[in-house]
Write an enzyme that holds these catalytic residues in place. Sequence first.
Site, PDB file in Angstrom:
ATOM      1  N   CYS A   1       0.833  -1.202   0.000  1.00  0.00           N
ATOM      2  CA  CYS A   1       0.000   0.000   0.000  1.00  0.00           C
ATOM      3  C   CYS A   1       0.875   1.263   0.000  1.00  0.00           C
ATOM      4  O   CYS A   1       1.465   1.603  -1.014  1.00  0.00           O
ATOM      5  CB  CYS A   1      -0.967  -0.036   1.174  1.00  0.00           C
ATOM      6  SG  CYS A   1      -2.327   1.153   1.005  1.00  0.00           S
TER       7      CYS A   1
ATOM      8  N   HIS B   1      -3.833  -5.108   0.745  1.00  0.00           N
ATOM      9  CA  HIS B   1      -3.298  -5.621   2.014  1.00  0.00           C
ATOM     10  C   HIS B   1      -3.441  -7.155   2.054  1.00  0.00           C
ATOM     11  O   HIS B   1      -4.523  -7.666   2.339  1.00  0.00           O
ATOM     12  CB  HIS B   1      -4.032  -4.996   3.196  1.00  0.00           C
ATOM     13  CG  HIS B   1      -3.687  -3.562   3.418  1.00  0.00           C
ATOM     14  ND1 HIS B   1      -2.622  -3.159   4.194  1.00  0.00           N
ATOM     15  CD2 HIS B   1      -4.251  -2.427   2.940  1.00  0.00           C
ATOM     16  CE1 HIS B   1      -2.553  -1.837   4.199  1.00  0.00           C
ATOM     17  NE2 HIS B   1      -3.531  -1.368   3.439  1.00  0.00           N
TER      18      HIS B   1
ATOM     19  N   GLU C   1      -2.269  -9.091   4.283  1.00  0.00           N
ATOM     20  CA  GLU C   1      -2.232  -9.574   5.662  1.00  0.00           C
ATOM     21  C   GLU C   1      -3.598  -9.697   6.299  1.00  0.00           C
ATOM     22  O   GLU C   1      -3.747 -10.375   7.323  1.00  0.00           O
ATOM     23  CB  GLU C   1      -1.335  -8.655   6.512  1.00  0.00           C
ATOM     24  CG  GLU C   1      -1.866  -7.243   6.732  1.00  0.00           C
ATOM     25  CD  GLU C   1      -1.493  -6.259   5.644  1.00  0.00           C
ATOM     26  OE1 GLU C   1      -1.564  -5.043   5.887  1.00  0.00           O
ATOM     27  OE2 GLU C   1      -1.129  -6.705   4.529  1.00  0.00           O
TER      28      GLU C   1
ATOM     29  N   SER D   1       2.168 -13.134  38.284  1.00  0.00           N
ATOM     30  CA  SER D   1       0.793 -12.639  38.397  1.00  0.00           C
ATOM     31  C   SER D   1      -0.229 -13.756  38.334  1.00  0.00           C
ATOM     32  O   SER D   1      -1.402 -13.527  38.612  1.00  0.00           O
ATOM     33  CB  SER D   1       0.515 -11.662  37.256  1.00  0.00           C
ATOM     34  OG  SER D   1       0.520 -12.349  36.009  1.00  0.00           O
ATOM     35  N   GLY D   2       0.192 -14.954  37.935  1.00  0.00           N
ATOM     36  CA  GLY D   2      -0.762 -16.037  37.711  1.00  0.00           C
ATOM     37  C   GLY D   2      -1.219 -16.110  36.280  1.00  0.00           C
ATOM     38  O   GLY D   2      -1.884 -17.056  35.867  1.00  0.00           O
TER      39      GLY D   2
ATOM     40  N   ASP E   1       1.489 -15.033  30.552  1.00  0.00           N
ATOM     41  CA  ASP E   1       2.780 -14.455  30.168  1.00  0.00           C
ATOM     42  C   ASP E   1       3.839 -14.640  31.245  1.00  0.00           C
ATOM     43  O   ASP E   1       4.938 -15.127  30.969  1.00  0.00           O
ATOM     44  CB  ASP E   1       2.625 -12.963  29.848  1.00  0.00           C
ATOM     45  CG  ASP E   1       1.596 -12.703  28.760  1.00  0.00           C
ATOM     46  OD1 ASP E   1       1.362 -13.612  27.952  1.00  0.00           O
ATOM     47  OD2 ASP E   1       1.017 -11.612  28.743  1.00  0.00           O
ATOM     48  N   SER E   2       3.521 -14.239  32.470  1.00  0.00           N
ATOM     49  CA  SER E   2       4.528 -14.341  33.527  1.00  0.00           C
ATOM     50  C   SER E   2       4.838 -15.806  33.839  1.00  0.00           C
ATOM     51  O   SER E   2       5.973 -16.152  34.166  1.00  0.00           O
ATOM     52  CB  SER E   2       4.082 -13.599  34.788  1.00  0.00           C
ATOM     53  OG  SER E   2       2.978 -14.210  35.398  1.00  0.00           O
TER      54      SER E   2
END
Length: 509
Positions: free
Chosen positions: A79, A167, A169, A221-222, A225-226
């Site tokens: 684009c 586009h 994507e 944190s539970g 991610d962590s």
Amino acid sequence: MQETIIIVDFGSQYTQLIARRLRELNVYCEIQPFHNVNTDHVNLKGIVLSGSPHSVLEDNAPLPPEVVFQSDVPVLGVCYGAQHLAHIGGGSVQKSEVREYGRANLTSIDDKHPLMNGVPVGSQVWMSHGDTIKSLPEGYQIIASTEDVAVAAFYIENKQIFGIQFHPEVYHSTDGMQLLSNFVLDICGCVADWTPAAFVEETVENLKSTIGEGKVVMGLSGGVDSTVAAVLLDKAIGDRLHCIFVNNGLLRKNEFQSVLEQYKHMGLNVKGVDASDRFLGQLEGVSEPEAKRKIIGRVFIEVFDDEANRIEGVDFLGQGTIYPDVIESVSSGGPSVTIKSHHNVGGLPDFMKLSVVEPLRLLFKDEVRRVGASLGIAPQLLGRHPFPGPGLAIRVLGDITKEKVRILQEVDDIFIQGLREENLYDKVWQAGAILLPVQSVGVMGDERTYEQVVALRAVESTDGMTADWVHLPYEFLARVSNRIINRVKGVNRVVYDISSKPPATIEWE
């Protein structure tokens, strides 16, 4: 050496989607702002120029640095990127008479060209641009057109440089993944070795090299991610990882105890610290969302620092930062604007003399889950919905009190348990309740009430960059609403949030 595709970001809303699609092809890529592009990769395989809300006709249009075209790797302009390639070559880019936005179909294709291999005539593509390429410079060749856009795709003769005005994507471009695969796998020659197992192996080795014989302290944190970050660190350095789980008084109902129990079974070295009174005391009378986030961040660091100082010889701080955190926290000096501050992105105060290690910094949320699965983490942990770092503080709109937190914990618990009981939890990416700073009139037992209003929120997403509200069954919402009003003292009205991101954000604050 890890193969890399660089995506030069000019501020398009779709830039992150390009990265996601390339990752889905098992190709590693990095998003870099146009004003700070680093092509100094040992195994750079290609460059993608993203779209942009800007026009190449603007006096101060964002431009890629010359190094992009000196790197001797294939370049694909998407684009705005394609319009830039045509413009700098001397072609004609003009304002479209009618904004070209939405679905279109490719009416002609050079199917012998490697970029268009496997893309059929009639293929649907997604247009989103206010400018259009009217004519190409000498040495540029058209390889695809639509009924309204003659120059839908092109290449530069004797160079590995390509441009497309649509586009690929977005999901609306039905053969977009085929085109991206043609570019990164065939033209750039990537071998598609970016897999969860490869990521774990490389990351663990990098952590060992970075940390050496040092110790790492990390706040858990539970959340997914962590947890995944901690398991990667544990795999690299074992019991030299010291995890701290802080109760800020803004967790879900009974979450402090249940999360500690889960980590105990995983063999992680975790200490629980209940600092709920300290957090709630500091938040008293504070209503402004960013002020609440900053207070929680500051108090967390103070509590965390107190605990970290009890551990001798700590050199590093582990964090569960992921890619959307980084992208949403980009300085306004770059292509993206800051949407909100993130609790796990940014520098540390001077008194914390620790280096930061972020094993997941380059992963999207779904990639984190795939890595977690390859590490053998239990599905029930990996399937947990995301939960904001500041906790319920940003779901209690306005000032925070213990009573408001109690009300919201009860409401949230009924909602989440209801989703689990009716097999809806795994169909939702994130869910929760919001306590609104308004009261409404109601009738209970023939008596007039004037009590709190709560909003329920459930969204579907893959990485949190975009999200749509979930069409939960009316019957389910009716049952949950009835339970909340009957069981939670202080609430007499329940509403359901039907806003998508964008234009709204997932959280209300």
